[in-house]
Design an enzyme around this catalytic site. Sequence first.
Site, PDB file in Angstrom:
ATOM      1  N   LYS A 136      -5.471  84.125  63.406  1.00 58.00           N
ATOM      2  CA  LYS A 136      -5.785  82.643  63.426  1.00 58.00           C
ATOM      3  C   LYS A 136      -5.343  81.606  62.348  1.00 58.00           C
ATOM      4  O   LYS A 136      -5.593  82.374  61.317  1.00 58.00           O
ATOM      5  CB  LYS A 136      -7.311  82.460  63.952  1.00 58.00           C
ATOM      6  N   TYR A 221     -13.380  78.041  63.439  1.00 61.36           N
ATOM      7  CA  TYR A 221     -14.521  78.890  63.711  1.00 61.36           C
ATOM      8  C   TYR A 221     -15.519  78.275  64.581  1.00 61.36           C
ATOM      9  O   TYR A 221     -16.089  78.616  65.488  1.00 61.36           O
ATOM     10  CB  TYR A 221     -15.056  79.749  62.531  1.00 61.36           C
TER      11      TYR A 221
HETATM   12  P1  NAD Z   1      -3.024  86.920  51.866  1.00 68.00           P
HETATM   13  O1  NAD Z   1      -2.564  85.621  50.795  1.00 68.00           O
HETATM   14  O2  NAD Z   1      -4.193  87.830  51.069  1.00 68.00           O
HETATM   15  O3  NAD Z   1      -2.095  87.947  52.652  1.00 68.00           O
HETATM   16  C1  NAD Z   1      -0.802  87.047  53.114  1.00 68.00           C
HETATM   17  C2  NAD Z   1       0.126  88.194  53.030  1.00 68.00           C
HETATM   18  O4  NAD Z   1       1.492  87.400  53.544  1.00 68.00           O
HETATM   19  C3  NAD Z   1       0.652  88.499  51.674  1.00 68.00           C
HETATM   20  O5  NAD Z   1       0.818  90.070  51.558  1.00 68.00           O
HETATM   21  C4  NAD Z   1       2.003  88.135  51.429  1.00 68.00           C
HETATM   22  O6  NAD Z   1       2.798  88.557  50.556  1.00 68.00           O
HETATM   23  C5  NAD Z   1       2.708  87.808  52.649  1.00 68.00           C
HETATM   24  N1  NAD Z   1       3.617  86.938  52.972  1.00 68.00           N
HETATM   25  C6  NAD Z   1       5.076  86.962  53.509  1.00 68.00           C
HETATM   26  N2  NAD Z   1       5.488  85.665  53.465  1.00 68.00           N
HETATM   27  C7  NAD Z   1       4.832  84.836  52.826  1.00 68.00           C
HETATM   28  C8  NAD Z   1       4.872  83.749  52.350  1.00 68.00           C
HETATM   29  N3  NAD Z   1       6.132  82.918  52.451  1.00 68.00           N
HETATM   30  N4  NAD Z   1       4.304  83.196  51.300  1.00 68.00           N
HETATM   31  C9  NAD Z   1       2.986  83.756  50.932  1.00 68.00           C
HETATM   32  N5  NAD Z   1       2.784  84.994  51.341  1.00 68.00           N
HETATM   33  C10 NAD Z   1       3.774  85.468  52.406  1.00 68.00           C
HETATM   34  O7  NAD Z   1      -3.651  86.109  53.045  1.00 68.00           O
HETATM   35  P2  NAD Z   1      -4.738  86.643  54.171  1.00 68.00           P
HETATM   36  O8  NAD Z   1      -6.168  86.192  53.620  1.00 68.00           O
HETATM   37  O9  NAD Z   1      -4.591  88.026  54.402  1.00 68.00           O
HETATM   38  O10 NAD Z   1      -4.288  85.685  55.679  1.00 68.00           O
HETATM   39  C11 NAD Z   1      -3.321  86.055  56.192  1.00 68.00           C
HETATM   40  C12 NAD Z   1      -3.712  85.463  57.643  1.00 68.00           C
HETATM   41  O11 NAD Z   1      -4.818  86.033  58.169  1.00 68.00           O
HETATM   42  C13 NAD Z   1      -3.924  84.153  57.730  1.00 68.00           C
HETATM   43  O12 NAD Z   1      -3.290  83.425  58.955  1.00 68.00           O
HETATM   44  C14 NAD Z   1      -5.386  83.948  57.852  1.00 68.00           C
HETATM   45  O13 NAD Z   1      -5.954  82.815  58.469  1.00 68.00           O
HETATM   46  C15 NAD Z   1      -5.594  85.154  58.598  1.00 68.00           C
HETATM   47  N6  NAD Z   1      -7.155  85.681  58.423  1.00 68.00           N
HETATM   48  C16 NAD Z   1      -7.943  85.980  59.230  1.00 68.00           C
HETATM   49  C17 NAD Z   1      -9.325  86.454  59.188  1.00 68.00           C
HETATM   50  C18 NAD Z   1     -10.077  86.852  60.156  1.00 68.00           C
HETATM   51  O14 NAD Z   1     -11.335  87.056  59.727  1.00 68.00           O
HETATM   52  N7  NAD Z   1      -9.574  86.971  61.437  1.00 68.00           N
HETATM   53  C19 NAD Z   1      -9.779  86.593  57.623  1.00 68.00           C
HETATM   54  C20 NAD Z   1      -8.748  86.313  56.821  1.00 68.00           C
HETATM   55  C21 NAD Z   1      -7.475  85.906  57.216  1.00 68.00           C
END
Ligand code: NAD
Length: 371
Positions: A136, A221
């Site tokens: 999401k 949420y």
């Molecule tokens: P994060 O920054 O920790 O991880 C993102 C990953 O994407 C990194 O490994 C990064 O290297 C990679 N990536 C690939 N291409 C990229 C680019 N062009 N720019 C930046 N990073 C790039 O983020 P996250 O917290 O893991 O969030 C990722 C997704 O998951 C988001 O859509 C977020 O909303 C979702 N999320 C959902 C929940 C949930 O509870 N459902 C919780 C956290 C995050």
Amino acid sequence: MMTTSRRDFLQKLAVSAAAVPFLSTDVFAGLRPTAQGSVLRVALMGLGGYASRVAESMQSCKRAKITGLISGTPAKLDEWGAKYGVPEGSRYNYENFDKIKDNPDIDAVYVITPNALHHDQVIRVAKAGKHAICEKPMALNAAEGEEMIAACAAAGVKLLVGYRLHFEAKTLEVVRMRSEGEFGKIKFFQGQCGFRIGDPNQWRLDKALAGGGAMMDIGIYAINGARYMVGEEPIWVTAQETKTDTVKFKEGVDETILFQLGFPSGAVASCLSTYNMNYLDRFFLNGEKGFAELQPSTGYGPIEGRTNKGKLTQPHVTHQTQQMDEMAGIILDGNEPVVPVDGLEGLKDLKVIDAIYRACATGERQELKLV
Ligand code: NAD
């Protein structure tokens, strides 16, 4: 009675089926006399913070396992590959992951990248003939969401959104009580979702990658919760934005938005989405005969809650473990979750988000048509 040697054989078969990542689809099909025995083989895309949590949680899954990895960082592919037993042939980068279509050991790809990338990546996954699970918000806006749904439908694959709370026991108990009329006619929902965001340089504060600010990340949420707690689709929305820090929260990156939803029955919701206040993770549902309160309501848990009938005592299960096992059942067996997690569900939230941004920009109430 089963002989010891037959039991040993079956146990070994089960262990080897779970441990050998190169089993082909056909071999798995052979191990699937009943659908309940099958395992969803998942490639994780985007090996960041949330993917780490998903990967660890999946170690306890009964029906889902990691069989592929997609990352732009070769060192992560090596490290995660070794840790989770994913062979080199099932590790990809963002340039070559379309080749996943030739990999019989992957059924689905879980897209866990920054929001702006979801649209193109899910469409590429669909074109590779794999089911897509997308974090999401499903996309940046409803138009993108519709394209993703169309691409998955055209490819004959499923599109699911990572709405982990749709499988959470206390949440589902409130949904059950509401749908069975235990709270009487629903009048009001309150959703308060927020936290103080840290590092000003992270992608969540970059409009190009996040698509907005708190609303895309945490406010969603409250929207989603309002819909499954009230049990109706909103027909109008009003919204007001406030911003106290224009350096951290640049143009197009919302810091705090208050919004109100109206439902066909006359029920109303009042919600807060913010990146600038802590201790906001609360749902409150009010009906003519009772109420439910969840606090925390959307964190990783345990979710805590009570109703007019007392404390909710359903046991906590790691959300992502439960989610991935349930999603295996949806994809492999066609199970129907109580609260949907399909592309249409993701699209409805995006339609509300689009309308909230329009309401903030114009100051006018926006009519909604989600069904
Ligand atoms: P994060 O920054 O920790 O991880 C993102 C990953 O994407 C990194 O490994 C990064 O290297 C990679 N990536 C690939 N291409 C990229 C680019 N062009 N720019 C930046 N990073 C790039 O983020 P996250 O917290 O893991 O969030 C990722 C997704 O998951 C988001 O859509 C977020 O909303 C979702 N999320 C959902 C929940 C949930 O509870 N459902 C919780 C956290 C995050």
